[in-house]
Scaffold this motif. Structure first.
Motif, PDB file in Angstrom:
ATOM      1  N   CYS A  63     -35.879  46.592   6.263  1.00 60.45           N
ATOM      2  CA  CYS A  63     -34.808  46.300   5.295  1.00 60.45           C
ATOM      3  C   CYS A  63     -34.899  44.859   4.799  1.00 60.45           C
ATOM      4  O   CYS A  63     -34.711  44.590   3.610  1.00 60.45           O
ATOM      5  CB  CYS A  63     -33.447  46.552   5.937  1.00 60.45           C
ATOM      6  SG  CYS A  63     -33.073  48.306   6.156  1.00 60.45           S
ATOM      7  N   GLU A  97     -35.818  54.974   9.892  1.00 56.66           N
ATOM      8  CA  GLU A  97     -36.652  54.566  11.035  1.00 56.66           C
ATOM      9  C   GLU A  97     -35.793  54.586  12.293  1.00 56.66           C
ATOM     10  O   GLU A  97     -34.705  54.002  12.325  1.00 56.66           O
ATOM     11  CB  GLU A  97     -37.226  53.164  10.769  1.00 56.66           C
ATOM     12  CG  GLU A  97     -37.850  52.482  11.958  1.00 56.66           C
ATOM     13  CD  GLU A  97     -39.074  53.203  12.472  1.00 56.66           C
ATOM     14  OE1 GLU A  97     -39.000  53.699  13.609  1.00 56.66           O
ATOM     15  OE2 GLU A  97     -40.090  53.281  11.743  1.00 56.66           O
ATOM     16  N   PRO A 101     -30.204  51.304   5.493  1.00 51.93           N
ATOM     17  CA  PRO A 101     -30.902  51.786   6.695  1.00 51.93           C
ATOM     18  C   PRO A 101     -30.302  53.072   7.254  1.00 51.93           C
ATOM     19  O   PRO A 101     -29.097  53.306   7.187  1.00 51.93           O
ATOM     20  CB  PRO A 101     -30.715  50.627   7.677  1.00 51.93           C
ATOM     21  CG  PRO A 101     -29.395  50.031   7.287  1.00 51.93           C
ATOM     22  CD  PRO A 101     -29.268  50.218   5.795  1.00 51.93           C
ATOM     23  N   ARG A 123     -34.726  50.527  15.993  1.00 56.35           N
ATOM     24  CA  ARG A 123     -33.740  49.632  15.382  1.00 56.35           C
ATOM     25  C   ARG A 123     -34.375  48.345  14.857  1.00 56.35           C
ATOM     26  O   ARG A 123     -34.111  47.924  13.729  1.00 56.35           O
ATOM     27  CB  ARG A 123     -32.662  49.302  16.414  1.00 56.35           C
ATOM     28  CG  ARG A 123     -31.533  48.408  15.888  1.00 56.35           C
ATOM     29  CD  ARG A 123     -30.456  48.207  16.947  1.00 56.35           C
ATOM     30  NE  ARG A 123     -29.409  47.330  16.456  1.00 56.35           N
ATOM     31  CZ  ARG A 123     -29.470  46.004  16.516  1.00 56.35           C
ATOM     32  NH1 ARG A 123     -30.533  45.410  17.055  1.00 56.35           N
ATOM     33  NH2 ARG A 123     -28.486  45.254  16.037  1.00 56.35           N
ATOM     34  N   VAL A 160     -34.261  53.309   3.892  1.00 58.49           N
ATOM     35  CA  VAL A 160     -35.203  53.007   4.966  1.00 58.49           C
ATOM     36  C   VAL A 160     -34.817  53.843   6.173  1.00 58.49           C
ATOM     37  O   VAL A 160     -33.745  53.656   6.761  1.00 58.49           O
ATOM     38  CB  VAL A 160     -35.190  51.506   5.307  1.00 58.49           C
ATOM     39  CG1 VAL A 160     -36.139  51.226   6.473  1.00 58.49           C
ATOM     40  CG2 VAL A 160     -35.564  50.679   4.090  1.00 58.49           C
ATOM     41  N   ARG A 188     -36.538  49.022  11.855  1.00 53.87           N
ATOM     42  CA  ARG A 188     -35.684  49.390  10.718  1.00 53.87           C
ATOM     43  C   ARG A 188     -35.114  48.154  10.041  1.00 53.87           C
ATOM     44  O   ARG A 188     -35.155  48.015   8.816  1.00 53.87           O
ATOM     45  CB  ARG A 188     -34.565  50.316  11.203  1.00 53.87           C
ATOM     46  CG  ARG A 188     -33.652  50.810  10.093  1.00 53.87           C
ATOM     47  CD  ARG A 188     -32.764  51.933  10.560  1.00 53.87           C
ATOM     48  NE  ARG A 188     -31.783  51.518  11.545  1.00 53.87           N
ATOM     49  CZ  ARG A 188     -31.775  51.912  12.820  1.00 53.87           C
ATOM     50  NH1 ARG A 188     -32.709  52.734  13.282  1.00 53.87           N
ATOM     51  NH2 ARG A 188     -30.826  51.490  13.658  1.00 53.87           N
ATOM     52  N   HIS A 189     -34.596  47.216  10.856  1.00 51.02           N
ATOM     53  CA  HIS A 189     -34.023  45.984  10.288  1.00 51.02           C
ATOM     54  C   HIS A 189     -35.099  45.121   9.633  1.00 51.02           C
ATOM     55  O   HIS A 189     -34.862  44.499   8.583  1.00 51.02           O
ATOM     56  CB  HIS A 189     -33.297  45.202  11.370  1.00 51.02           C
ATOM     57  CG  HIS A 189     -32.015  45.858  11.795  1.00 51.02           C
ATOM     58  ND1 HIS A 189     -31.296  45.460  12.904  1.00 51.02           N
ATOM     59  CD2 HIS A 189     -31.312  46.888  11.259  1.00 51.02           C
ATOM     60  CE1 HIS A 189     -30.208  46.220  13.020  1.00 51.02           C
ATOM     61  NE2 HIS A 189     -30.214  47.097  12.030  1.00 51.02           N
TER      62      HIS A 189
END
Length: 434
Positions: free
Chosen positions: A19, A9, A31, A12, A7, A15-16
């Protein structure tokens, strides 16, 4: 092994969140804040999910780098800017898909699942194509026990000068076996002449096989028959069981003496050839009812080769499908069709009454983008009750296992993981004929 998804991105929180969504669906997620970090990772991903616009290496550059490093790895791009031109460019560059923010989470998971399936299909095609490129010179594709044994028998018999009878169902590749015998023999540089005994009218059979001289009948000129045409090489008598009864003793004499007498002359001409006769029925049985001369059979059958039907070749079915689908895709300018698990399952379950000939037709149909054809031998409707469906499935599996084990119930019971007595009871219950 659980698929690994990279992943990528720069945001932040997003991104999380990505995931968490990916891991909730049962995948592993790793990530990365930018494309360079993803490329530097030790673990190779099964799929890459990346934002399009990022500082440093953006999603477009990451896509290009991934295509160079691992062309089979699907890359899914996400953009928050609704840039249609970028989407078109990404798809042309080989992106699996392109999503616009905000996107639906379930749709994203569907795209990921489809990408992973496509990768698995490409890997399967690659594996099969690799096996195809390593096929033997005779063109007999496959790694099954039946094909391996067939190759071994051809290799043992080809250097000899024995006449051979090749038996097998329609469409099993008997002519391919005959050509392989010729190609691996000392006669390979000589002609390979094929005669379809079922297609020749009885009135022309003698002329075509033995030839004639000028004046043998009005308008006749000198013409050698198929026996002479094959001199120095191999004559294949295809569907030899259809040979007219009146011709059989004349052919027997020619083969015994290795001499031929053309129609309309009284001198014998020497023959130097090998005969490979093919038959879709058991010639031994035909000798019992008088429809085929026993002495001709034993003259032809210096050795015998039985070609197994397609339905007992297991994984080779997928291999052959891949081969013919690839040829058809190239011929028609189409993309090679994917061999996903569902298609492979249908290939393995089909009884293939037309054998390889039928498989080739199905492969060409799939390569053209048409639907998988229904099995003409299948019942119109499924059994209504669950018990009836289970019984039909069990009977089919037992029948296939028995064919693979050539009717040996002890071996079949071991293959199916059941007691021999239980197997015999089921054979009796389902009316399976050995």
């Amino acid at each position: 092994m659980i698929p690994l998804i990279h992943v990528v991105e720069d945001d932040r929180d997003h991104r999380h969140a990505l995931c968490d969504l990916v891991e909730a669906a049962g995948y592993r997620a790793e990530p990365f804040a930018d494309g360079s970090a993803a490329l530097a990772a030790t673990a190779r991903p099964d799929l890459v999910l990346t934002d399009l616009r990022m500082p440093g290496m953006d999603g477009q550059a990451l896509l290009q780098a991934m295509r160079e490093r691992d062309p089979d790895c699907p890359v899914v791009l996400i953009s928050g800017h609704g840039d249609l031109a970028q989407a078109v460019q990404a798809m042309r560059a080989g992106a699996e898909d392109f999503l616009e923010k905000p996107y639906d989470g379930m749709h994203l998971l569907t795209v990921i699942e489809r990408g992973l399936r496509s990768r698995a299909a490409r890997a399967e095609i690659g594996r099969l194509q690799d096996r195809i490129t390593r096929r033997d010179e005779g063109g007999l594709l496959g790694q099954s026990a039946a094909i391996t044994a067939l190759r071994a028998k051809i290799a043992a018999l080809a250097p000899t000068d024995l006449d051979i009878v090749v038996t097998g169902e329609t469409g099993t590749g008997k002519e391919l076996v005959a050509r392989a015998l010729h190609a691996a023999s000392a006669r390979a540089a000589g002609p390979f002449v094929a005669v379809n005994c079922a297609a020749l009218p009885e009135s022309l059979f003698e002329i075509e096989i033995f030839g004639h001289v000028a004046g043998a009948f009005p308008g006749a000129q000198d013409k050698p028959g198929k026996l002479e045409a094959a001199s120095g090489g191999t004559l294949m008598l295809d569907e030899v069981e259809a040979m007219p009864a009146a011709i059989q003793p004349k052919l027997l004499r020619a083969l015994q003496e290795r001499m031929v007498e053309r129609l309309g002359e009284n001198r014998l001409r020497p023959l130097d050839l090998r005969i490979v006769a093919t038959s879709k029925t058991d010639l031994r049985q035909l000798t019992l009812d008088g429809s085929f001369r026993p002495d001709l059979f034993y003259r032809l059958a210096g050795a015998e080769i039985a070609v197994e039907p397609l339905r007992v070749l297991g994984e080779d079915i997928a291999l052959l499908f891949s081969h013919y689908a690839s040829l058809a895709a190239t011929r028609y300018g189409r993309e090679m069709p994917g061999l996903d698990p569902a298609l492979k399952q249908r290939l393995m379950r089909r009884p293939w009454p037309g054998n390889v000939r039928e498989l080739k037709a199905v492969a060409e149909r799939i390569a053209l983008g048409l639907d998988f054809p229904d099995d003409p031998a299948a019942p119109v409707a499924e059994p209504e009750s669950l018990a009836a469906r289970v019984a039909a499935f069990e009977a089919r599996e037992i029948r296939l296992a028995l064919e693979r084990c050539r009717g040996n119930t002890e071996r079949t019971a071991k293959v199916l993981g059941m007691a021999r007595r239980t197997l015999n009871d089921k054979i009796s219950r389902y009316g399976i004929r050995l």
